[in-house]
Design a protein around this motif. Sequence first.
Motif, short mmCIF file in Angstrom:
data_model
loop_
_atom_site.label_atom_id
_atom_site.label_comp_id
_atom_site.label_asym_id
_atom_site.label_seq_id
_atom_site.Cartn_x
_atom_site.Cartn_y
_atom_site.Cartn_z
N PRO A 7 0.83 -1.21 0.00
CA PRO A 7 0.00 0.00 0.00
C PRO A 7 0.86 1.26 0.00
CG PRO A 7 0.18 -0.86 2.24
CD PRO A 7 1.08 -1.71 1.37
N GLY A 8 0.33 2.32 -0.57
CA GLY A 8 1.08 3.57 -0.53
C GLY A 8 0.32 4.68 -1.22
N SER A 9 0.89 5.88 -1.13
CA SER A 9 0.29 7.02 -1.82
C SER A 9 0.71 7.01 -3.29
CB SER A 9 0.75 8.33 -1.19
OG SER A 9 0.45 8.38 0.17
N LEU A 36 -3.64 4.38 -2.13
CA LEU A 36 -4.51 4.86 -1.06
C LEU A 36 -4.26 6.35 -0.87
CD1 LEU A 36 -3.51 2.03 1.33
CD2 LEU A 36 -5.90 2.48 0.84
N THR A 37 -5.02 6.92 0.04
CA THR A 37 -4.76 8.33 0.35
C THR A 37 -4.30 8.44 1.79
OG1 THR A 37 -6.24 9.11 -1.34
CG2 THR A 37 -5.85 10.61 0.50
N ASN A 38 -3.19 9.18 1.94
CA ASN A 38 -2.67 9.47 3.27
C ASN A 38 -3.24 10.83 3.66
OD1 ASN A 38 -1.21 10.17 5.49
ND2 ASN A 38 0.77 9.51 4.67
N LYS A 41 -0.95 13.72 4.20
CA LYS A 41 -0.23 14.28 3.05
C LYS A 41 -1.20 14.34 1.86
CE LYS A 41 3.06 11.08 2.93
NZ LYS A 41 4.11 10.26 2.33
N GLY A 76 -10.86 4.00 1.20
CA GLY A 76 -11.15 3.93 2.64
C GLY A 76 -9.97 3.46 3.46
N LEU A 77 -10.30 2.78 4.57
CA LEU A 77 -9.27 2.24 5.45
C LEU A 77 -8.54 1.09 4.76
CD1 LEU A 77 -10.36 1.55 9.14
CD2 LEU A 77 -8.51 3.03 8.35
N PHE A 78 -7.25 1.08 4.88
CA PHE A 78 -6.47 0.03 4.24
C PHE A 78 -6.87 -1.36 4.73
CE2 PHE A 78 -2.91 -2.88 4.91
CZ PHE A 78 -2.75 -3.28 3.59
N LYS A 92 6.06 -3.28 2.94
CA LYS A 92 6.44 -1.87 2.97
C LYS A 92 7.94 -1.77 2.73
CE LYS A 92 4.19 1.17 3.61
NZ LYS A 92 3.18 2.20 3.71
N TYR A 102 7.58 5.56 11.62
CA TYR A 102 6.23 5.69 11.07
C TYR A 102 5.69 4.32 10.64
CZ TYR A 102 2.65 6.82 7.62
OH TYR A 102 1.48 6.86 6.89
N GLU A 103 6.53 3.57 9.93
CA GLU A 103 6.08 2.28 9.40
C GLU A 103 5.82 1.27 10.52
OE1 GLU A 103 4.99 2.00 6.60
OE2 GLU A 103 5.99 3.55 5.41
N MET A 106 2.46 2.07 11.86
CA MET A 106 1.40 1.63 10.93
C MET A 106 1.22 0.11 11.00
SD MET A 106 0.05 4.15 9.56
CE MET A 106 -0.61 4.09 7.96
N ILE A 109 -0.62 -0.68 14.22
CA ILE A 109 -2.03 -0.29 14.24
C ILE A 109 -2.85 -1.19 13.31
CG2 ILE A 109 -2.16 1.58 12.48
CD1 ILE A 109 -3.47 3.06 15.13
N MET A 113 -5.90 -3.71 14.48
CA MET A 113 -7.25 -3.72 13.91
C MET A 113 -7.62 -5.09 13.34
SD MET A 113 -7.81 0.01 12.15
CE MET A 113 -6.26 0.13 11.27
O1 PNS Z 1 3.16 6.17 0.73
P1 PNS Z 1 2.67 6.55 2.09
O2 PNS Z 1 2.16 7.99 2.09
O3 PNS Z 1 3.68 6.29 3.17
O4 PNS Z 1 1.42 5.59 2.39
C1 PNS Z 1 0.65 5.74 3.57
C2 PNS Z 1 -0.67 4.99 3.39
C3 PNS Z 1 -1.42 5.56 2.18
C4 PNS Z 1 -0.39 3.52 3.18
C5 PNS Z 1 -1.50 5.19 4.69
O5 PNS Z 1 -1.69 6.56 4.92
C6 PNS Z 1 -2.85 4.49 4.63
O6 PNS Z 1 -2.92 3.30 4.84
N1 PNS Z 1 -3.92 5.28 4.33
C7 PNS Z 1 -5.29 4.77 4.28
C8 PNS Z 1 -5.99 5.04 5.62
C9 PNS Z 1 -5.56 3.99 6.66
O7 PNS Z 1 -5.92 2.84 6.57
N2 PNS Z 1 -4.74 4.42 7.63
C10 PNS Z 1 -4.17 3.49 8.61
C11 PNS Z 1 -4.70 3.69 9.98
S1 PNS Z 1 -4.00 5.13 10.72
#
Ligand code: PNS
Length: 174
Positions: A7-9, A36-38, A41, A76-78, A92, A102-103, A106, A109, A113
């Motif tokens: 997943p990523g932007s 996806l959308t962050n 950012k 939506g939510l990943f 990732k 950060y990773e 993620m 979290i 979930m």
């Molecule tokens: O390329 P990036 O910007 O590091 O990717 C981040 C991304 C898009 C994978 C993350 O923001 C994401 O999963 N966005 C969708 C919403 C979500 O599920 N957020 C995770 C819970 S905080």
Amino acid sequence: MKVAIYPGSFDPVTYGHIDIIERAAKLFDKLIVLVLTNPVKPPTFSPNERVDFLKRSLSRQLSKVDNNIVIDEHSGLFIDYFKNCKANVIVKGLRVMSDFEYEFQMALINRDMFHEAETVFLTANVASMFLSSSAVKQIAMFGGDVSAYVSPKIVDDIKMKAKEFTARRVLEQK
Ligand code: PNS
């Protein structure tokens, strides 16, 4: 069958992403590259543009007979997408220590979930350690050359969008 999602932007996709995609595709039966959308950012390119850039940048890999890479988009939510497609692994890429913090969060979290969501980290190759979509966009906005960082198939679109973006910013500041 092991299904992984990367997943990523991808705003826009760079050679750094392409390297991770090619390596991850060799490790799993199927790799879904998920746009996806962050929310932290807000993207420069629309989801459709980002998918299109990925498809064009990966056209050689996607046209192979044994291609196992799929490009998709989700708004939506990943973790909901991950559950729905019954994937096994999240992939990732890690460039530097600052990515790790950060990773790591993620990964935790997402697993909190949905307990079956395991994240696998691939280290960036040395040539891409410094490369980011944000840097590519900044270089393009100031008229620099991004051809070493993204596929030649998307260079012109990035330049055009960067010009539009810069022109809009100038007008807004007047
Ligand atoms: O390329 P990036 O910007 O590091 O990717 C981040 C991304 C898009 C994978 C993350 O923001 C994401 O999963 N966005 C969708 C919403 C979500 O599920 N957020 C995770 C819970 S905080």
